[in-house]
Scaffold this active site. Structure first.
Site: not given
Length: 280
Positions: A179, A238
């Site tokens: 990611r 995050c």
């Protein structure tokens, strides 16, 4: 005045404490169905979306899991029967990565001292014989928890944007490598990372069995990562401000001061037409 205790507690310590004093157990597993079927004896459920977030219609403003107002959260604490004197222990079933660490951070952020996360979570407790059942205890409501502000450092979008352009600032992205690199993005609309951010996946706080690494190992890891930067110059994020708390928990367990939490995280950044970096 209560002093801060170690952020993590293991199951053996929990079993010893539970036999000698009254604890407030919080089940922070995602969704209510698993809790309904079975949970640690006496545990009360909190929901990530309903209790620990103020989920709105526009993630571009605050991300997918923005913090609720302090007043809303302290009211909820009162209804859970939590006062400043309570010894609170929270668990989930994903090594604290789903919501246990988020609840820990939020309780710390309103000034609570006696809050710990159960290392190994529900699975470890059940394996070592902590009693479980499907009984749902009714909390004894108290007056609103006495706090009126978040007392731990947070960073907003504008500050993160400026930090991404300054060598004196450090941004830590705790999402998985794919990611971060922009190879895949299963949740948010755009893949990649904030320019200048470094990648320290939260999973690297854990050993192969899903327990947190030893305190000295975590300390060495993060002192090396900080590279001499003071923690007020470090921002942790995050996808939506939840698993970032896992890394903040690890940093606290290491005995280090907490950096800033960027609650909006990638879910907010990626929706605001801001620069995006990839490493494909």
């Amino acid at each position: 005045m209560n002093r801060l205790i170690q952020p993590l507690i293991n199951v053996k310590e929990l079993l010893q404490l539970a036999s000698t004093q009254k604890l407030t157990l919080i089940d922070a597993r995602y969704g209510y169905s698993d809790y309904e079927k079975e949970h640690l004896d006496g545990a009360i459920h909190v929901d990530l979306n309903k209790d620990l977030s103020n989920v709105g219609e526009n993630p571009a403003q605050g991300g997918r899991h923005p913090l609720p107002s302090t007043s809303s959260f302290v009211d909820r604490l009162g209804r859970l029967g939590i006062s400043p004197e309570n010894h609170v222990i929270v668990y989930d079933d994903k090594s604290a990565a789903i919501a246990a660490a988020r609840f820990w951070w939020m309780l710390r952020a309103v000034g609570h001292k006696k809050i710990q996360v159960l290392d190994g979570g529900f699975q470890a407790a059940k394996m070592l014989g902590f009693p479980t059942n499907d009984k749902r205890p009714t909390p004894q409501p108290l007056s609103t928890y006495p706090s009126n502000s978040w007392q731990l450092p947070v960073a907003e979008l504008e500050e993160v944007s400026k930090a991404s352009q300054q060598a004196s600032q450090q941004i830590i992205d705790v999402r998985e490598v794919e990611r971060y690199k922009g190879i895949k993005e299963p949740i948010d609309k755009i893949a990649g990372h904030i320019p200048g951010a470094i990648n320290l996946p939260f999973t690297e706080n854990l050993d192969e069995n899903g327990f947190f690494l030893p305190k000295t190992t975590l300390r060495d890891k993060y002192l090396k990562a900080f590279n001499g930067s003071p923690t007020d110059k470090i921002i942790v994020h995050c996808g939506s401000g939840v698993t970032a708390c896992h890394t903040l928990l690890a940093i606290s367990q290491a005995g280090l001061n907490l950096p800033k939490l960027y609650v909006g995280s990638w879910s907010e950044w990626s929706r605001n037409n801001l620069p995006i970096a990839t490493e494909k």
